[in-house]
Design a protein around this motif. Structure first.
Motif, PDB file in Angstrom:
ATOM      1  N   UNK A 128       0.830  -1.189   0.000  1.00  0.00           N
ATOM      2  CA  UNK A 128       0.000   0.000   0.000  1.00  0.00           C
ATOM      3  C   UNK A 128       0.873   1.251   0.000  1.00  0.00           C
ATOM      4  N   UNK A 129       0.544   2.181  -0.866  1.00  0.00           N
ATOM      5  CA  UNK A 129       1.311   3.415  -0.918  1.00  0.00           C
ATOM      6  C   UNK A 129       1.023   4.251   0.324  1.00  0.00           C
ATOM      7  N   UNK A 130       2.042   4.596   1.093  1.00  0.00           N
ATOM      8  CA  UNK A 130       1.812   5.381   2.307  1.00  0.00           C
ATOM      9  C   UNK A 130       1.456   6.825   1.980  1.00  0.00           C
ATOM     10  N   UNK A 131       0.864   7.503   2.949  1.00  0.00           N
ATOM     11  CA  UNK A 131       0.579   8.923   2.782  1.00  0.00           C
ATOM     12  C   UNK A 131       1.895   9.674   2.602  1.00  0.00           C
ATOM     13  N   UNK A 176      12.879  21.554  -0.854  1.00  0.00           N
ATOM     14  CA  UNK A 176      11.489  21.675  -0.437  1.00  0.00           C
ATOM     15  C   UNK A 176      10.494  21.613  -1.570  1.00  0.00           C
ATOM     16  N   UNK A 177      10.864  20.981  -2.693  1.00  0.00           N
ATOM     17  CA  UNK A 177       9.987  20.899  -3.848  1.00  0.00           C
ATOM     18  C   UNK A 177       9.492  19.482  -4.116  1.00  0.00           C
ATOM     19  N   UNK A 178       9.711  18.552  -3.212  1.00  0.00           N
ATOM     20  CA  UNK A 178       9.329  17.170  -3.471  1.00  0.00           C
ATOM     21  C   UNK A 178       7.825  16.965  -3.351  1.00  0.00           C
ATOM     22  N   UNK A 179       7.344  15.998  -4.120  1.00  0.00           N
ATOM     23  CA  UNK A 179       5.950  15.566  -4.087  1.00  0.00           C
ATOM     24  C   UNK A 179       5.957  14.035  -4.097  1.00  0.00           C
ATOM     25  N   UNK A 180       4.777  13.440  -4.110  1.00  0.00           N
ATOM     26  CA  UNK A 180       4.694  11.978  -4.169  1.00  0.00           C
ATOM     27  C   UNK A 180       5.430  11.437  -5.394  1.00  0.00           C
TER      28      UNK A 180
END
Length: 362
Positions: A2-5, A47-51
């Motif tokens: 399961x992909x975590x939050x 500080x530009x990371x996303x999923x």
């Protein structure tokens, strides 16, 4: 699985250090003096990371800095212990980084065996030298500043330090936080000079029917104005992927973004030139608000006898250069640091400036 939050990478790394790595380190080498941080490459550092970032080189990872003698004595043993004892997952994310077809690039994968973790153990001097080309704990030379891409400076001064037992990271990062004042003036002058070199070409290309060429020039000018705004706000401009994201955080972005967007989407050179000229005047007014020089007239005007509207940005170059008192900085050609001169119009057309640029960064 399961992909975590999604958890921002810096927070994930901070908790990974405190909850997983630090207890094992205390067990393997009780009381060892160390520093821990997440610096260097990676979208999370800025500080530009996303999923989306989780598809490569993102996850529970950090640098563990030790004294050079402790790297030699304990580094291999600590690395092996972490491989054997780290949890297979942390907050739902695998701690194992599997290799990919791209050399040196890893991606999080579950494993039943030893964890190929990304807790990188190094001494600060070796790490700084590998990343920057010099050790900022020693004197930072003019050549060091000029030869270092702003992306690299951003990667070292952003990120997060979780523990600084060695006491080396905080002062080094403070020394790298921004350019010395006179060098800052010089780099601002050089950025205005870049703009002055091409500002008339939006109209000149269009006049001969080259709308594509006019659009390309305008896009270069938009990029240079964005980088100039970051420099004016004492922020290291990142490389292309994150330039827009970084610019969006500047004080000028709310005003300039629609203007720059209109310049980029214009389909005729007259409209394109009008929007770029408005952007020039906005940035010129921002320059005057800094108080670094005597006020410079921010109005655009014709390009000599030709019917193209320009700022004559070299006027800002001259005003800034006049305020430089450091003789070594004053003697530099107005081509700037490595990011500024690599595609500088004057450098490309003047062999002597090419030689000067090379000497300045060797």
């Amino acid at each position: 699985m399961t992909t975590p939050s999604f958890i921002p990478g810096l927070e994930l790394s901070r908790r990974f250090y405190l909850e997983a790595v630090r207890p094992l380190l205390d067990e393997a080498a009780p009381g060892i003096t160390h520093s821990a941080a997440r610096l260097g490459s990676g979208s999370e550092v800025l500080g530009f990371d996303t999923a989306r970032s989780a598809d490569h080189e993102w996850g529970p990872r950090l640098q563990l800095f030790l004294h050079p003698r402790d790297v030699a004595r304990h580094g291999a043993r600590i690395t092996a212990l972490l491989s054997a004892r780290l949890p297979k997952t942390f907050l739902g994310y695998p701690t194992h980084f599997a290799p990919t077809d791209d050399a040196g690039i890893g991606v999080m994968r579950t494993t039943d065996g030893a964890v190929h973790h990304r807790v990188d153990i190094a001494d600060p001097g070796a790490w700084f030298t590998a990343h920057l080309g010099f050790d900022p704990r020693e004197d930072i030379t003019l050549a060091d500043w000029l030869a270092t891409p702003t992306q690299r400076l951003a990667e070292v001064t952003a990120g997060a330090v979780f523990h600084d037992g060695l006491g080396h990271l905080a002062p080094a990062r403070a020394d790298l936080a921004w350019y010395p004042h006179d060098l800052w003036l010089h780099l601002l002058a050089c950025q205005w000079q870049r703009i002055s070199q091409e500002e008339a070409f939006v109209g000149r290309c269009g006049e001969v029917g080259d709308e594509l060429g006019s659009a390309v020039v305008a896009s270069r000018l938009v990029r240079d104005l964005m980088r100039l705004c970051l420099l004016m706000e004492r922020r290291y401009p990142p490389y292309g992927k994150w330039l827009g994201s970084a610019f969006a955080r500047t004080t000028q972005a709310p005003t300039l973004t629609p203007v720059l967007t209109a310049a980029l989407t214009a389909t005729d050179w007259h409209t394109r030139e009008r929007h770029v000229a408005r952007a020039y005047e906005t940035v010129a007014n921002a320059h005057n608000q800094l108080g670094l020089t005597d006020p410079v007239d921010p109005a655009t005007r014709p390009y000599h006898t030709r019917p193209f509207q320009v700022l004559h940005a070299e006027r800002f170059t001259a005003a800034l250069t006049a305020r430089i008192t450091d003789a070594a900085v004053r003697s530099l050609p107005t081509i700037g640091a490595v990011d500024q001169f690599v595609d500088n119009t004057d450098v490309l057309s003047d062999p002597e400036l090419t030689r000067a640029a090379t000497r300045a960064t060797v």
